[in-house]
Design a protein around this motif. Structure first.
Motif, PDB file in Angstrom:
ATOM      1  N   TRP A   1     116.402 -90.491  57.900  1.00  0.00           N
ATOM      2  CA  TRP A   1     117.026 -91.626  58.576  1.00  0.00           C
ATOM      3  C   TRP A   1     116.311 -91.970  59.877  1.00  0.00           C
ATOM      4  N   MET A   2     115.779 -90.952  60.543  1.00  0.00           N
ATOM      5  CA  MET A   2     115.002 -91.240  61.753  1.00  0.00           C
ATOM      6  C   MET A   2     113.749 -92.046  61.402  1.00  0.00           C
ATOM      7  N   PHE A   3     113.127 -91.669  60.304  1.00  0.00           N
ATOM      8  CA  PHE A   3     111.916 -92.382  59.903  1.00  0.00           C
ATOM      9  C   PHE A   3     112.246 -93.789  59.394  1.00  0.00           C
ATOM     10  N   LEU A   4     113.399 -93.918  58.770  1.00  0.00           N
ATOM     11  CA  LEU A   4     113.755 -95.196  58.158  1.00  0.00           C
ATOM     12  C   LEU A   4     114.289 -96.212  59.156  1.00  0.00           C
ATOM     13  N   ALA A   5     114.959 -95.695  60.215  1.00  0.00           N
ATOM     14  CA  ALA A   5     115.729 -96.577  61.099  1.00  0.00           C
ATOM     15  C   ALA A   5     114.985 -97.846  61.542  1.00  0.00           C
ATOM     16  N   PRO A   6     113.794 -97.744  62.148  1.00  0.00           N
ATOM     17  CA  PRO A   6     113.169 -98.978  62.647  1.00  0.00           C
ATOM     18  C   PRO A   6     112.854 -99.973  61.531  1.00  0.00           C
ATOM     19  N   GLY A   7     112.283 -99.480  60.442  1.00  0.00           N
ATOM     20  CA  GLY A   7     111.903-100.381  59.353  1.00  0.00           C
ATOM     21  C   GLY A   7     113.108-101.034  58.721  1.00  0.00           C
ATOM     22  N   VAL A   8     114.139-100.234  58.431  1.00  0.00           N
ATOM     23  CA  VAL A   8     115.328-100.771  57.774  1.00  0.00           C
ATOM     24  C   VAL A   8     116.026-101.781  58.674  1.00  0.00           C
ATOM     25  N   LEU A   9     116.104-101.461  59.957  1.00  0.00           N
ATOM     26  CA  LEU A   9     116.763-102.353  60.911  1.00  0.00           C
ATOM     27  C   LEU A   9     116.083-103.725  60.933  1.00  0.00           C
ATOM     28  N   PHE A  10     114.777-103.697  61.089  1.00  0.00           N
ATOM     29  CA  PHE A  10     113.982-104.923  61.098  1.00  0.00           C
ATOM     30  C   PHE A  10     114.201-105.726  59.830  1.00  0.00           C
ATOM     31  N   PHE A  11     114.158-105.019  58.712  1.00  0.00           N
ATOM     32  CA  PHE A  11     114.245-105.682  57.414  1.00  0.00           C
ATOM     33  C   PHE A  11     115.631-106.284  57.217  1.00  0.00           C
ATOM     34  N   LEU A  12     116.659-105.559  57.661  1.00  0.00           N
ATOM     35  CA  LEU A  12     118.015-106.081  57.532  1.00  0.00           C
ATOM     36  C   LEU A  12     118.168-107.359  58.352  1.00  0.00           C
ATOM     37  N   VAL A  13     117.710-107.317  59.605  1.00  0.00           N
ATOM     38  CA  VAL A  13     117.924-108.448  60.503  1.00  0.00           C
ATOM     39  C   VAL A  13     117.156-109.685  60.039  1.00  0.00           C
ATOM     40  N   TYR A  14     115.923-109.504  59.590  1.00  0.00           N
ATOM     41  CA  TYR A  14     115.079-110.663  59.299  1.00  0.00           C
ATOM     42  C   TYR A  14     115.065-111.067  57.828  1.00  0.00           C
TER      43      TYR A  14
END
Lengths: 282, 309
Positions: free
Chosen positions: B29-42
């Motif tokens: 989840w630490m590795f995923l957080a930035p990518g997933v967050l970006f992808f969700l928002v945009y």
């Protein structure tokens, strides 16, 4: 090997093949060569109707000189570079991490998250257009390179994750296991065990994303306007409006706009093709 | 895989121990957080937002007014929408010609004569150029006064043909331009695939007397399945995404006859005569639902392979 090697065929067949190759290539690239010829012609040739004859004078230096020194083209090119390079770095960095997480760990949401990235990567841009334009406006990033870069990074993360995850799955898992047995922390495994092995994937993705983003047109017109922030794909239309019917200049401009990804491709061909096949065809 | 290795317990403060014990659950989840967050928002949230916006009448500036499904009702009687939908279908069907065409060129080029590598690269060339430039190149190629096409058919006493000015031809003309880079893409997929074809099977086939078409159909094509799958995926997605070429070559014209959904949506939402974001979003939703059918199929195929692997 399929088809049977032409070397084993009879001499007439071999000769036929060897003549057919350049002829077919010539036909294949004909529209492009026409533009290349246009770009070195003088303006007079177009007014006198000498479209397809040999150029009456060679004006390559003058035409390309005007593109570089008398138009906004250099600014557009610089914008393209300033949009493309940060996007490549951002998307590749994010997807190294997501790809690692989805490729190495087993947890319930794994496949769902992976499919989210894959599916998102395939959606039509138009379903994102209005909300993303809105979001960019709200962030005060409309008509800035940053706004465009942020969106590109996010969107490309989908494709990059697909690629990275599949690549990591092909790495020998025993390496990670043995590092764990020795008590190496998960982050250090990522940094010192997996990342060095990912270099070919990083190279392939970087070159591919460079081309995708450099060639993007849709988001450039949705999120930016004017020479301050627009990349060259969008800038070329204003360039053409400026030089309407000056075909020698428009041709030269198009070639300049198309050149950077082409150069990248010829420099890093092997990586590029590895990237295109999504790592699925080896 | 990961769970198969048992983790040696270690002593330490309780809190540290908890982190330590669960680090393999937390790390992803630490590795995923930035990518997933970006992808969700945009990407992910905007899809749902578009669905919502399609229920409003909104000019992008003032107050949005809820009108239920009225945007969709209007679509039914919108002739321009109908034209776009038809053109999308033409794109989808004709664009797929890139797959066999790419295979054909790949087979043609899969030889080992001197200089063949350069030939392969040069054949691939059109794919690397931006669609904007491809559009410009073909606009000039089709030009009725000086275009190369009309010069050539002029030799045979035909023409002049105003491909991009004639509603009967325009969409086909643009698709032909799009096929140029797309065929190059499929070609490279198949070239890589042909490289990996098992030589022993080919030899075995030859011994059994298989040649030419029979060899291609029974021995080669089954081995090219992964390449074919990707070629279909990228070609279908490419067909439904077509926008750049239309925008550059005709701007939807003449008389809106070369529009497709992606272009029509853009035109409505950011129209010079006032933005119609709600109506545009409704068009986007229709396009999305069409695409969703394909996406679901792709994911299903991938899921099957994952299970199989």
């Amino acid at each position: 090997m399929f088809p049977a090697p032409i070397r084993k065929a009879s001499v007439p067949w071999q000769l036929a093949y060897r003549t057919l190759l350049p002829v077919s290539l010539f036909l294949w690239l004909l529209p492009l060569m026409a533009v290349a010829v246009f770009s070195i012609k003088p303006a007079d040739d177009f007014t006198t109707g000498n479209y397809w004859g040999p150029p009456s004078t060679f004006e390559a230096a003058a035409n390309y000189g005007r593109v570089f020194f008398e138009s906004d083209m250099p600014r557009y090119l610089l914008n393209s570079l300033l949009i493309t390079v940060p996007t490549v770095i951002g998307a590749v960095a994010l997807s190294c991490m997501t790809g690692f997480a989805l490729g190495v760990y087993r947890f319930r949401a794994n496949l769902w998250l992976f499919f989210m990235f894959v599916a998102g990567n395939f959606v039509p841009f138009q379903i994102l257009m209005v909300p993303v334009r809105d979001l960019t406006l709200e962030l005060g990033l409309y008509n800035t390179k940053t706004g465009l870069v942020l969106f590109h990074i996010a969107f490309q993360t989908g494709f990059c994750t697909l690629f990275m995850r599949n690549f990591i799955r092909t790495l020998p898992f025993a390496l990670i296991e043995s590092a764990r047995v020795e008590g190496v922390s998960e982050f250090r495994i990522f940094r010192y065990v997996v990342l060095p092995l990912m270099k070919p994937a990083i190279a392939a993705l970087s070159i591919l994303i460079f081309t995708f983003i450099w060639n993007d047109y849709f988001w450039a017109v949705v999120l930016t306007q004017g020479a301050g922030s627009q990349p060259v794909t969008a800038g070329i239309t204003s360039f053409n409006a400026q030089y309407r019917a000056a075909y020698h200049l428009m041709s030269a401009g198009s070639i300049v706009a198309a050149l950077p990804p082409v150069a990248m491709f010829f420099l890093m061909q092997r990586h590029f093709i590895a990237g295109l096949t999504l790592g699925a065809v080896k | 895989m990961a769970d198969a290795v048992s983790f040696p317990p270690r002593a330490g403060a309780p809190k540290e121990r908890w982190l330590h014990r669960n680090r393999r659950a937390i790390a992803p989840w630490m590795f995923l957080a930035p990518g997933v967050l970006f992808f969700l928002v945009y990407v992910i949230f905007p899809i749902f937002q578009s669905f919502e916006i399609s229920l409003y009448k909104w000019d992008g500036l003032g107050e949005a007014r809820y009108i239920g499904l009225r945007n969709y009702e209007k679509l039914f009687s919108d002739r321009a929408f109908e034209t776009s939908l038809w053109n999308n279908l033409k794109w989808l069907v004709l664009y797929l010609l890139a797959v066999p065409a790419g295979l054909f060129i790949a087979i043609f080029l899969n030889q080992t004569v001197t200089g063949i590598r350069l030939y392969k690269s040069l054949f691939f060339f059109p794919f690397v150029i931006s669609q904007v430039v491809v559009g410009l190149v073909f606009t000039w190629f089709y030009d009725p006064t000086f275009g190369l096409l009309n010069t050539i058919i002029g030799w045979f006493g035909a023409g002049p043909l105003n491909v991009l000015g004639d509603p009967a031809f325009v969409t086909y003309g643009i698709i032909a331009a799009g096929l140029w880079p797309q065929t190059a893409y499929c070609m490279i997929l198949y070239l890589t695939g042909l490289n990996a074809v098992d030589p022993e099977q080919v030899e075995a086939g030859r011994l059994d007397g298989a040649r030419g078409w029979r060899m291609l159909w029974h021995v080669i094509l089954p081995q090219l399945r992964p390449a074919t799958f990707i070629a279909f995926v990228v070609t279908i997605i490419g067909a439904l995404r077509s926008f750049d070429l239309i925008s550059i070559m005709t701007d939807g014209g003449p008389f809106g006859s070369s529009r497709v959904l992606s272009f029509y949506m853009f035109e409505k939402a950011l129209s010079e005569y006032g933005f119609r974001m709600g109506y545009g979003a409704a068009i986007a939703v229709v396009l999305f639902l069409i695409m969703l059918g394909f996406i679901a199929y792709f994911l299903w195929s991938m899921y099957r392979d994952e299970r199989g692997a």
